[in-house]
Design an enzyme around this catalytic site. Structure first.
Site, PDB file in Angstrom:
ATOM      1  N   ARG A  61      33.633   3.694   5.071  1.00 22.57           N
ATOM      2  CA  ARG A  61      33.484   2.680   4.022  1.00 22.57           C
ATOM      3  C   ARG A  61      33.876   3.241   2.651  1.00 22.57           C
ATOM      4  O   ARG A  61      34.494   2.550   1.832  1.00 22.57           O
ATOM      5  CB  ARG A  61      32.033   2.189   3.999  1.00 22.57           C
ATOM      6  CG  ARG A  61      31.795   1.104   2.973  1.00 22.57           C
ATOM      7  CD  ARG A  61      30.454   0.434   3.182  1.00 22.57           C
ATOM      8  NE  ARG A  61      30.310  -0.731   2.331  1.00 22.57           N
ATOM      9  CZ  ARG A  61      29.347  -0.864   1.425  1.00 22.57           C
ATOM     10  NH1 ARG A  61      28.437   0.081   1.269  1.00 22.57           N
ATOM     11  NH2 ARG A  61      29.284  -1.959   0.688  1.00 22.57           N
ATOM     12  N   HIS A  65      36.476   1.555   0.005  1.00 23.89           N
ATOM     13  CA  HIS A  65      36.129   1.236  -1.388  1.00 23.89           C
ATOM     14  C   HIS A  65      36.968   2.035  -2.377  1.00 23.89           C
ATOM     15  O   HIS A  65      37.179   1.602  -3.501  1.00 23.89           O
ATOM     16  CB  HIS A  65      34.630   1.443  -1.622  1.00 23.89           C
ATOM     17  CG  HIS A  65      33.806   0.317  -1.067  1.00 23.89           C
ATOM     18  ND1 HIS A  65      32.638  -0.125  -1.641  1.00 23.89           N
ATOM     19  CD2 HIS A  65      33.998  -0.478   0.012  1.00 23.89           C
ATOM     20  CE1 HIS A  65      32.147  -1.137  -0.934  1.00 23.89           C
ATOM     21  NE2 HIS A  65      32.944  -1.359   0.084  1.00 23.89           N
ATOM     22  N   ASP A  66      37.432   3.207  -1.969  1.00 28.65           N
ATOM     23  CA  ASP A  66      38.357   3.954  -2.830  1.00 28.65           C
ATOM     24  C   ASP A  66      39.695   3.212  -2.912  1.00 28.65           C
ATOM     25  O   ASP A  66      40.196   2.905  -3.994  1.00 28.65           O
ATOM     26  CB  ASP A  66      38.563   5.374  -2.291  1.00 28.65           C
ATOM     27  CG  ASP A  66      39.488   6.190  -3.195  1.00 28.65           C
ATOM     28  OD1 ASP A  66      39.465   5.940  -4.425  1.00 28.65           O
ATOM     29  OD2 ASP A  66      40.227   7.050  -2.694  1.00 28.65           O
ATOM     30  N   ASN A  94      28.723  -1.036  -4.791  1.00 23.39           N
ATOM     31  CA  ASN A  94      28.563   0.393  -4.468  1.00 23.39           C
ATOM     32  C   ASN A  94      27.164   0.946  -4.723  1.00 23.39           C
ATOM     33  O   ASN A  94      26.705   1.829  -4.003  1.00 23.39           O
ATOM     34  CB  ASN A  94      29.565   1.221  -5.293  1.00 23.39           C
ATOM     35  CG  ASN A  94      31.007   0.923  -4.902  1.00 23.39           C
ATOM     36  OD1 ASN A  94      31.262   0.395  -3.814  1.00 23.39           O
ATOM     37  ND2 ASN A  94      31.946   1.257  -5.779  1.00 23.39           N
ATOM     38  N   PRO A 163      35.455  -7.065  -1.981  1.00 28.87           N
ATOM     39  CA  PRO A 163      34.998  -8.378  -1.528  1.00 28.87           C
ATOM     40  C   PRO A 163      33.478  -8.419  -1.357  1.00 28.87           C
ATOM     41  O   PRO A 163      32.889  -7.468  -0.847  1.00 28.87           O
ATOM     42  CB  PRO A 163      35.698  -8.555  -0.168  1.00 28.87           C
ATOM     43  CG  PRO A 163      36.127  -7.193   0.252  1.00 28.87           C
ATOM     44  CD  PRO A 163      36.218  -6.332  -0.959  1.00 28.87           C
ATOM     45  N   HIS A 193      33.181  -2.769  10.986  1.00 26.39           N
ATOM     46  CA  HIS A 193      31.769  -3.167  11.051  1.00 26.39           C
ATOM     47  C   HIS A 193      31.215  -3.090  12.471  1.00 26.39           C
ATOM     48  O   HIS A 193      30.149  -3.620  12.746  1.00 26.39           O
ATOM     49  CB  HIS A 193      31.585  -4.572  10.460  1.00 26.39           C
ATOM     50  CG  HIS A 193      31.759  -4.612   8.967  1.00 26.39           C
ATOM     51  ND1 HIS A 193      31.813  -5.770   8.230  1.00 26.39           N
ATOM     52  CD2 HIS A 193      31.905  -3.610   8.065  1.00 26.39           C
ATOM     53  CE1 HIS A 193      31.971  -5.486   6.946  1.00 26.39           C
ATOM     54  NE2 HIS A 193      32.037  -4.174   6.822  1.00 26.39           N
TER      55      HIS A 193
HETATM   56  C1  HEM Z   1      36.489  -7.723   4.559  1.00 21.14           C
HETATM   57  C2  HEM Z   1      35.617  -7.604   3.584  1.00 21.14           C
HETATM   58  C3  HEM Z   1      34.406  -6.716   3.655  1.00 21.14           C
HETATM   59  C4  HEM Z   1      33.182  -7.030   3.161  1.00 21.14           C
HETATM   60  C5  HEM Z   1      32.786  -8.317   2.454  1.00 21.14           C
HETATM   61  C6  HEM Z   1      32.317  -5.913   3.454  1.00 21.14           C
HETATM   62  C7  HEM Z   1      30.983  -5.840   3.081  1.00 21.14           C
HETATM   63  C8  HEM Z   1      30.107  -4.877   3.520  1.00 21.14           C
HETATM   64  C9  HEM Z   1      28.701  -4.864   3.238  1.00 21.14           C
HETATM   65  C10 HEM Z   1      27.969  -5.891   2.365  1.00 21.14           C
HETATM   66  C11 HEM Z   1      28.149  -3.803   3.866  1.00 21.14           C
HETATM   67  C12 HEM Z   1      26.674  -3.385   3.860  1.00 21.14           C
HETATM   68  C13 HEM Z   1      26.394  -2.572   2.616  1.00 21.14           C
HETATM   69  C14 HEM Z   1      24.924  -2.365   2.337  1.00 21.14           C
HETATM   70  O1  HEM Z   1      24.094  -3.132   2.768  1.00 21.14           O
HETATM   71  O2  HEM Z   1      24.584  -1.376   1.647  1.00 21.14           O
HETATM   72  C15 HEM Z   1      29.217  -3.118   4.556  1.00 21.14           C
HETATM   73  C16 HEM Z   1      29.069  -1.987   5.316  1.00 21.14           C
HETATM   74  C17 HEM Z   1      30.124  -1.303   5.880  1.00 21.14           C
HETATM   75  N1  HEM Z   1      31.460  -1.589   5.711  1.00 21.14           N
HETATM   76 FE1  HEM Z   1      32.244  -3.277   4.960  1.00 21.14          FE
HETATM   77  N2  HEM Z   1      33.028  -4.955   4.125  1.00 21.14           N
HETATM   78  C18 HEM Z   1      34.309  -5.400   4.266  1.00 21.14           C
HETATM   79  C19 HEM Z   1      35.352  -4.696   4.833  1.00 21.14           C
HETATM   80  C20 HEM Z   1      35.270  -3.407   5.290  1.00 21.14           C
HETATM   81  C21 HEM Z   1      36.386  -2.583   5.658  1.00 21.14           C
HETATM   82  C22 HEM Z   1      37.853  -3.009   5.539  1.00 21.14           C
HETATM   83  C23 HEM Z   1      35.887  -1.393   6.092  1.00 21.14           C
HETATM   84  C24 HEM Z   1      36.609  -0.162   6.553  1.00 21.14           C
HETATM   85  C25 HEM Z   1      37.847  -0.131   6.988  1.00 21.14           C
HETATM   86  C26 HEM Z   1      34.440  -1.490   6.018  1.00 21.14           C
HETATM   87  C27 HEM Z   1      33.551  -0.532   6.447  1.00 21.14           C
HETATM   88  C28 HEM Z   1      32.188  -0.659   6.405  1.00 21.14           C
HETATM   89  C29 HEM Z   1      31.277   0.249   7.093  1.00 21.14           C
HETATM   90  C30 HEM Z   1      31.693   1.360   8.047  1.00 21.14           C
HETATM   91  C31 HEM Z   1      29.968  -0.143   6.742  1.00 21.14           C
HETATM   92  C32 HEM Z   1      28.663   0.551   7.131  1.00 21.14           C
HETATM   93  C33 HEM Z   1      28.433   1.697   6.146  1.00 21.14           C
HETATM   94  C34 HEM Z   1      27.177   2.528   6.370  1.00 21.14           C
HETATM   95  O3  HEM Z   1      26.459   2.367   7.338  1.00 21.14           O
HETATM   96  O4  HEM Z   1      26.931   3.393   5.484  1.00 21.14           O
HETATM   97  N3  HEM Z   1      34.112  -2.709   5.497  1.00 21.14           N
HETATM   98  N4  HEM Z   1      30.400  -3.788   4.309  1.00 21.14           N
END
Ligand code: HEM
Length: 322
Positions: A61, A65-66, A94, A163, A193
């Site tokens: 993630r 974000h970078d 973040n 996003p 995800h």
């Molecule tokens: C398409 C739009 C996306 C949205 C709206 C989104 C949003 C989010 C949100 C809200 C979380 C939970 C954060 C929290 O509760 O602290 C999350 C977690 C995560 N996102 Fe996304 N995300 C998106 C795309 C991506 C992409 C493209 C990747 C990587 C290629 C990614 C990788 C991850 C990962 C691996 C987690 C879990 C991180 C952890 O457990 O520390 N996300 N994302």
């Protein structure tokens, strides 16, 4: 013009166009200057994931974000300097959420020990994200290298570009399209995800207010981790079946409407776009197709480069400019 001259000419044109587009990354970039790089990063990631499997998800993630904020330039790693510089770490998406900074610091220290002032933090993060995925059982790919680290960034840029979890499908598509990424990239990359966790505060409105979520799934979450008020920081796995396995389970969750984020569910069953629906079904049915598309989309994500004219540097400490 003879055939060989014509070939030479077109090769030269391609090289010039690539340079203009800023796409000069190459997997061989450090072959001569830091041959140990891939193994040093791999070892650091293996240690981190062994200690805490979720860290693989967190580093993946961090890379997303970078790259989504002014290209993959390690801008996300810059610490705020009170009264002097406000970076991305405390931007809405973040703050209290992104993690893994210490893991990148530790790997950077190891890299500096063998290759002083040579390898950018942005490249370390790109390699670390690749290793994170493969260590969790996902695909492997070759990482083009040669990124430079940003000397500046802004919190606003992070707030505007990343996003939000309540984004609609059309908003997701247009945000990705603004980065040159299409519906296939969006769907494949969202497959990230399949690992990691989210906080109640980002999925509360989906499980309380939306009609697109499986009722039993929502009821269970309300009772177990996400009360109507309070418990904002409580965590639930994004893919409950196998939170630390990089597989295609996330796409089956989408079809069953058992996902945490509204933005995720938008990829399947939202009005007006059959493209992402079809991709979700294809990836749910075929893990190999997902793995191949995810790897290709990660390379495209990693090619996002800073705006022209920003030459950057190789930071010595990933948290501050030299
Ligand atoms: C398409 C739009 C996306 C949205 C709206 C989104 C949003 C989010 C949100 C809200 C979380 C939970 C954060 C929290 O509760 O602290 C999350 C977690 C995560 N996102 Fe996304 N995300 C998106 C795309 C991506 C992409 C493209 C990747 C990587 C290629 C990614 C990788 C991850 C990962 C691996 C987690 C879990 C991180 C952890 O457990 O520390 N996300 N994302």
């Amino acid at each position: 013009m003879g055939l060989s001259r014509a070939l030479w000419f077109s090769a030269a044109v391609v090289a010039v166009l690539a340079a203009v587009a800023g796409a000069q990354l190459s997997p061989a970039f450090y072959n001569a200057t830091c041959p140990a790089l891939p193994s040093v990063v791999r070892r650091g990631m293996a240690r981190a994931v062994r200690r805490e499997p979720r860290m693989g998800a967190s580093i993946l993630r961090l890379f997303f974000h970078d790259c989504f904020v002014n290209g993959c330039d390690a801008s996300v790693l810059l610490d705020d300097v009170p009264g002097n510089f406000t970076g991305e770490k405390n931007a809405g998406p973040n703050a209290n959420s992104l993690r893994g900074y210490e893991v990148i610091d530790a790997i950077k220290a190891q890299v500096e020990a063998s290759c002083k002032a040579t390898v950018s933090c942005a490249d370390i993060l790109a390699l670390a994200a690749r290793d994170a995925v493969s260590l969790l059982g996902g695909p492997n790919w070759t990482v083009p290298l040669g990124r430079r680290d940003a000397r500046l960034t802004s919190q606003d840029a992070a707030n505007t570009n990343l996003p939000p979890p309540d984004a609609s499908l059309s908003s997701l598509l247009s945000r990705f399209s603004a980065k040159g990424l299409d519906a296939r990239d969006l769907t494949a990359l969202s497959g990230a995800h399949t690992v990691g966790q989210a906080r109640c505060v980002v999925f509360r409105s989906h499980i309380y207010n939306d009609t697109t979520v499986n009722a039993t799934f929502a009821t269970d979450l309300r009772a177990s981790v996400c009360p109507a008020t309070g418990g904002d920081g409580n965590l639930a796995p994004l893919d409950p079946q196998a939170p630390n396995a990089f597989d295609n389970g996330y796409f089956r969750d989408l079809i069953a409407r058992r996902v945490l984020l509204r933005s995720d569910q938008e990829l399947y069953g939202a009005a007006g776009n059959g493209t992402t629906d079809a991709l979700v079904r294809a990836y749910a049915a075929n893990a190999t197709a997902f793995a191949a598309d995810f790897a290709a989309a990660m390379v495209r994500l990693g090619n996002l480069s800073p705006p022209a004219g920003k030459s950057g540097e190789v930071r010595l400490n990933c948290r501050r400019v030299n």
